[in-house]
Motif scaffolding. Structure first.
Motif, PDB file in Angstrom:
ATOM      1  N   PRO A  73      56.034  45.290  41.277  1.00 29.14           N
ATOM      2  CA  PRO A  73      55.794  44.103  42.105  1.00 29.14           C
ATOM      3  C   PRO A  73      56.990  43.172  42.219  1.00 29.14           C
ATOM      4  N   LEU A  79      50.813  36.786  48.274  1.00 26.67           N
ATOM      5  CA  LEU A  79      50.160  38.056  48.521  1.00 26.67           C
ATOM      6  C   LEU A  79      49.400  38.008  49.838  1.00 26.67           C
ATOM      7  N   ASP A  98      53.226  42.202  49.562  1.00 22.61           N
ATOM      8  CA  ASP A  98      54.060  41.047  49.237  1.00 22.61           C
ATOM      9  C   ASP A  98      54.392  40.356  50.553  1.00 22.61           C
ATOM     10  N   LEU A 105      52.294  46.738  48.043  1.00 24.59           N
ATOM     11  CA  LEU A 105      52.319  46.818  46.587  1.00 24.59           C
ATOM     12  C   LEU A 105      51.270  47.763  46.029  1.00 24.59           C
ATOM     13  N   TRP A 106      50.110  47.804  46.677  1.00 23.85           N
ATOM     14  CA  TRP A 106      49.003  48.552  46.088  1.00 23.85           C
ATOM     15  C   TRP A 106      47.986  48.884  47.171  1.00 23.85           C
ATOM     16  N   PHE A 120      45.152  43.496  39.797  1.00 23.67           N
ATOM     17  CA  PHE A 120      45.460  42.319  38.994  1.00 23.67           C
ATOM     18  C   PHE A 120      45.691  42.694  37.529  1.00 23.67           C
ATOM     19  N   LEU A 123      49.151  43.775  37.504  1.00 28.19           N
ATOM     20  CA  LEU A 123      50.033  42.614  37.674  1.00 28.19           C
ATOM     21  C   LEU A 123      50.222  41.862  36.360  1.00 28.19           C
ATOM     22  N   ARG A 126      52.102  38.357  35.540  1.00 27.61           N
ATOM     23  CA  ARG A 126      52.661  37.896  36.815  1.00 27.61           C
ATOM     24  C   ARG A 126      51.608  37.174  37.660  1.00 27.61           C
ATOM     25  N   CYS A 127      50.332  37.314  37.312  1.00 22.05           N
ATOM     26  CA  CYS A 127      49.287  36.602  38.061  1.00 22.05           C
ATOM     27  C   CYS A 127      49.505  35.090  38.034  1.00 22.05           C
ATOM     28  N   CYS A 149      43.989  34.445  39.410  1.00 24.04           N
ATOM     29  CA  CYS A 149      45.063  33.535  39.833  1.00 24.04           C
ATOM     30  C   CYS A 149      44.451  32.185  40.208  1.00 24.04           C
TER      31      CYS A 149
END
Length: 311
Positions: A73, A79, A98, A105-106, A120, A123, A126-127, A149
């Motif tokens: 990521p 996002l 992104d 990304l996914w 997540f 991630l 990084r969340c 997040c």
């Protein structure tokens, strides 16, 4: 390929430099097929080469896994989440990108909370760096983003916000006005048949519909109010950095609703200074009961309502 008996390894298959183990395709042929698969559909490559579709599909999967299979990521802050249909019959998948680097990304099967939770989890810490997430009004997306997040701002896209406004505000006002005119059959018929006329953008009106719309708004003040507010709402989302704020939208609503008698106000949405619109948690009034032949609101309008100041 020859099979040989080795004193140390036993019976083994001869290793060939230009052929992958247990493969029927040479390395050069694989490289050529991978180049074709980047340009043509799998079915076309199969007809061109005579190789089975499933063989080419597995080859393309291995190529994609080697190219983009690693989850990296990077320093992602914004996002974009959306769902797309895989097949007919409400089978969906979710793609997450992104927003700043416009990079996927996914991708995962399904559009539920459980379906997007692995992203997540990948991630991880990084969340906490995510600042904003753009999505449609999917409740599963919204709840999962708030869980992982909580500091991120949720941004709904323009289409779904305006569509929900049309469904939950304009349609309900139109139903109310049609029910009030049940003693005036011709006028009630005009209001009942004006749904798409009110929802359609001005630039998409057909010949004669602009005059019909102007006459309808001049004759019905509540419909004129919600129609002007629809343009103001779209302007607030398209131009989010205009000064003035939500108070200007409230003044616009008050100006429209204050002129209950007389002609419809000729207000230009661009004249009001508007900031980004946001929903407020307040349920809509219950749907109309049906003694007689009153028009009913759409059955799908059961979610929390949109809040409009001054209405």
């Amino acid at each position: 390929m020859r099979r040989v008996d080795c004193l140390r390894c036993g019976r083994v298959t001869e290793r060939i430099a230009w052929l992958e183990p247990a493969s029927r395709l040479t390395r050069r042929l694989q490289a050529w097929l991978e180049a074709l698969l980047q340009l043509l559909p799998i079915s076309h490559v199969s007809r061109l080469t005579g190789i089975h579709w499933h063989t080419l599909k597995q080859l393309d999967k291995r190529r994609l896994d080697a190219a983009v299979g690693t989850f990296e990521p990077g320093d992602v802050r914004c996002l974009v989440m959306d769902e797309f249909a895989l097949h007919k019959g409400h089978r969906y998948a979710t793609v997450i990108m992104d927003a700043e680097r416009t990079r996927v990304l996914w991708v995962g099967h399904g559009n539920s909370r459980e379906a997007i939770r692995p992203f997540f989890e990948l991630l991880g810490e990084r969340c906490q760096r995510i600042e904003a997430v753009a999505m449609d009004m999917n409740t599963a997306f919204d709840l999962e983003v708030k869980r992982h997040c909580p500091q991120a701002e949720v941004v709904y896209d323009l289409f779904h916000v305006v569509a929900r406004y049309g469904r939950e505000v304009i349609d309900r006002i139109r139903v109310d006005q049609a029910n009030l005119l049940r003693d005036d059959k011709p006028a009630r018929k005009v209001v009942k048949q004006s749904r798409w006329l009110l929802l359609r953008n001005r630039e998409n009106l057909k010949d004669g519909q602009a005059v019909q719309l102007q006459e309808l708004l001049a004759a019905n003040q509540p419909l004129a109010t919600v129609y002007v507010l629809k343009d103001a709402l779209k302007g607030s989302l398209v131009r989010p950095h205009c000064a003035g704020g939500l108070a200007a939208l409230a003044k616009l609503a008050a100006a429209c609703s204050g002129q209950r008698s007389g002609a419809a106000p000729t207000l230009c949405p661009e004249s009001a200074q508007i900031r980004p619109w946001h929903p407020r948690k307040r349920p809509l009034p219950p749907a109309h009961q049906r003694p007689g032949r009153r028009e009913q609101p759409h059955q799908g309008d059961q979610a929390d309502g949109l809040w409009l100041p001054g209405l």
